[in-house]
Enzyme design. Structure first.
Site, PDB file in Angstrom:
ATOM      1  N   HIS A 190       0.971  -1.142   0.022  1.00 42.57           N
ATOM      2  CA  HIS A 190       0.151   0.102   0.054  1.00 42.57           C
ATOM      3  C   HIS A 190       1.164   1.391   0.168  1.00 42.57           C
ATOM      4  CE1 HIS A 190       0.012   0.811   4.352  1.00 42.57           C
ATOM      5  NE2 HIS A 190       0.189  -0.238   4.474  1.00 42.57           N
ATOM      6  N   ASP A 215       5.943   2.007   6.834  1.00 46.15           N
ATOM      7  CA  ASP A 215       4.541   1.402   6.618  1.00 46.15           C
ATOM      8  C   ASP A 215       3.782   2.177   5.604  1.00 46.15           C
ATOM      9  OD1 ASP A 215       2.250   0.028   6.686  1.00 46.15           O
ATOM     10  OD2 ASP A 215       1.831   0.854   8.847  1.00 46.15           O
ATOM     11  N   GLU A 223      -5.214   1.778   2.352  1.00 44.70           N
ATOM     12  CA  GLU A 223      -5.029   0.732   3.119  1.00 44.70           C
ATOM     13  C   GLU A 223      -5.420   0.856   4.734  1.00 44.70           C
ATOM     14  OE1 GLU A 223      -3.160  -2.491   5.906  1.00 44.70           O
ATOM     15  OE2 GLU A 223      -2.872  -0.278   5.581  1.00 44.70           O
TER      16      GLU A 223
HETATM   17 ZN    ZN Z   1       0.903  -1.096   6.479  1.00 46.02          ZN
END
Ligand code: ZN
Length: 350
Positions: free
Chosen positions: A63, A177, A209
Site C-alpha cells: 500500500h 509502513d 489500506e
Molecule cells: Zn501497512
C-alpha cells in the site's frame, strides 16, 4: 538508486490515504518501463502487469498510503481542527511537526499545538489528550489567511519528519509502513529482466489500506489472481518492557512470514511453501506472531472465488508514528525472499 536513496524517496513522499497522487506519480515514473501494461483505476490503485493473459496470475500488493490527518474545521483565529486518518495513538500527536497540503498542492509547515505544563491544572496533567482537544498551528493569524492559502475543510496533512540514516544499518522514516513494501516490489520488478516469470505477474500499489483495506479490495476484483502476496512493514516491538509474547516481530531477524493476523488465516500450504523457500535461501527469517494487525491479504483472499494469499513483512519499530525504524538487512533479505517466491510460485501444491 541504492536502497537507502530508494527508501528515502518513498518515505518522504506525501501520500495520506485518499490523497496518494504524489507518491503514485513517483512510483509510476520509476516503474513504467518495467511493465508490459500499466493502469490506474478509479480509486487510484496503480497496477503494473508483466506477461498479461497467462494461465496463472500472481498479485503482489503493497500500500502506498500513509496515516495522516485531515482539516475538519478552521477556527476564526487561524488554528486548524483536524480528524485523524488511519490508526493513530492520540497520545503521540501533541507537539509533532506537520505539513498541511493546500488545494493547489503547496505544503505549509506547522505544529500540533499543545498547552505547556505551566498552565495545566493538576487534573489536566493526569488526563490523556483526545484528538478533539488538539489543533494545528501553521503560523496563520486568522481564518481568512488560512482560506487565502488554499487550506480548507478536507485539506490533508502528514506528520512531517524527514528520513534519517541511523548508525548500525538502520534507517528512520515517517512512512516506512508501507513504503518499504513498495520498495520491495520495485526491486523485484527491476530484477525481472534477469529471471522473467512464465506467468502473469501484477504489482498493485494499493491506496487506502490504512482506512480499511479499501484499495486492495477493488484491485483484487480486477486482477483476479490465483495467488497473492501482500508485502508490508509490520510491528517490530523488540524494545524495552515488551514481553516476548507481545512482540510480533524483531528487527534484524529477517523477513516475517505471517501465519495469521486479524484479517486472514493464511493457508498452511502457502505458509509451508514460504518457509521452505526462506530456508533454501539460508537467510534469517521469522514468523510474525498472530494475531496482530490486518493486511491487504485479508480482503484479497476473499475476492472472487477465493485467492491463496500470504504476507511477508519487514519489521518496523514505532510503526504508526512519524519515526519508524527498520534494519536494512531485513529489507535486503525480504527482497531476496520475495524474488524467490515469485520464481518458484508454481511449486505450491506440487
Ligand atoms: Zn501497512
Amino acid at each position: 538508486m541504492d536502497n537507502i536513496e530508494l527508501l528515502r524517496a518513498l518515505s518522504d513522499q506525501f501520500g495520506v490515504s485518499g490523497f496518494e497522487g504524489e507518491i503514485r506519480d513517483w512510483i509510476y515514473a520509476h516503474i513504467k518501463d518495467r511493465a508490459d501494461e500499466i493502469k490506474i483505476d478509479a480509486l487510484g490503485n496503480l497496477m503494473a502487469t508483466i506477461n498479461p493473459g497467462r494461465d496463472l496470475v500472481m498479485m503482489l500488493d503493497a500500500h502506498i498510503d500513509e496515516i495522516g490527518i485531515m482539516v475538519s474545521y478552521v477556527e476564526e483565529g487561524g488554528f486548524l481542527r483536524f480528524a485523524p486518518i488511519g490508526g493513530w495513538d492520540p497520545r503521540i500527536l501533541p507537539a509533532k511537526q506537520v505539513e498541511i497540503r493546500s488545494r493547489d498542492g503547496k505544503k505549509y509547515r506547522g505544529v500540533i499545538g499543545a498547552s505547556p505544563p505551566h498552565i495545566q491544572t493538576p487534573e489536566e496533567q493526569k488526563q490523556a489528550l483526545k484528538v478533539e482537544d488538539l489543533f494545528v498551528d501553521i503560523g496563520a493569524h486568522s481564518k481568512d489567511e488560512i482560506l487565502g492559502r488554499g487550506i480548507e475543510v478536507g485539506s490533508p496533512g502528514v506528520l512531517r519528519y524527514p528520513f534519517q540514516v541511523l548508525e548500525g544499518n538502520r534507517i528512520m522514516g515517517k512512512a516506512l509502513d508501507d513504503r518499504v513494501g513498495c520498495a520491495v516490489i520495485i526491486r523485484c520488478l527491476e530484477h525481472l529482466p534477469q529471471r522473467r516469470p512464465d506467468f502473469t505477474l501484477v504489482a498493485n500499489f494499493a491506496v487506502s489500506e490504512e482506512v480499511g483495506l479499501r484499495g486492495a479490495r477493488a484491485a483484487a476484483r480486477q486482477i483476479q489472481p490465483n495467488v497473492a502476496l501482500a508485502i508490508e512493514g509490520t510491528v517490530g516491538a523488540d524494545t524495552p518492557g515488551i514481553p516476548g509474547h507481545r512482540c510480533p516481530t524483531r528487527l534484524g531477524k529477517g523477513p516475517a512470514i505471517s501465519v495469521a493476523d486479524n484479517s486472514i488465516i493464511v493457508n498452511p500450504s502457502l505458509v509451508t511453501f514460504m518457509e521452505e523457500v526462506a530456508k533454501s535461501l539460508h537467510i534469517a527469517w521469522q514468523h510474525k506472531l498472530p494475531l496482530f494487525g490486518s493486511t491487504d491479504a485479508g480482503v484479497i483472499h476473499m475476492s472472487g472465488k477465493g485467492v491463496l494469499a500470504g504476507i511477508v513483512s519487514v519489521p518496523c519499530r514505532y510503526i504508526h508514528s512519524p519515526s519508524s525504524v527498520l534494519d536494512l538487512r531485513d529489507f535486503e533479505h525480504t527482497v531476496s525472499l520475495v524474488k524467490e517466491l515469485i520464481y518458484r510460485i508454481r511449486e505450491i501444491n506440487k
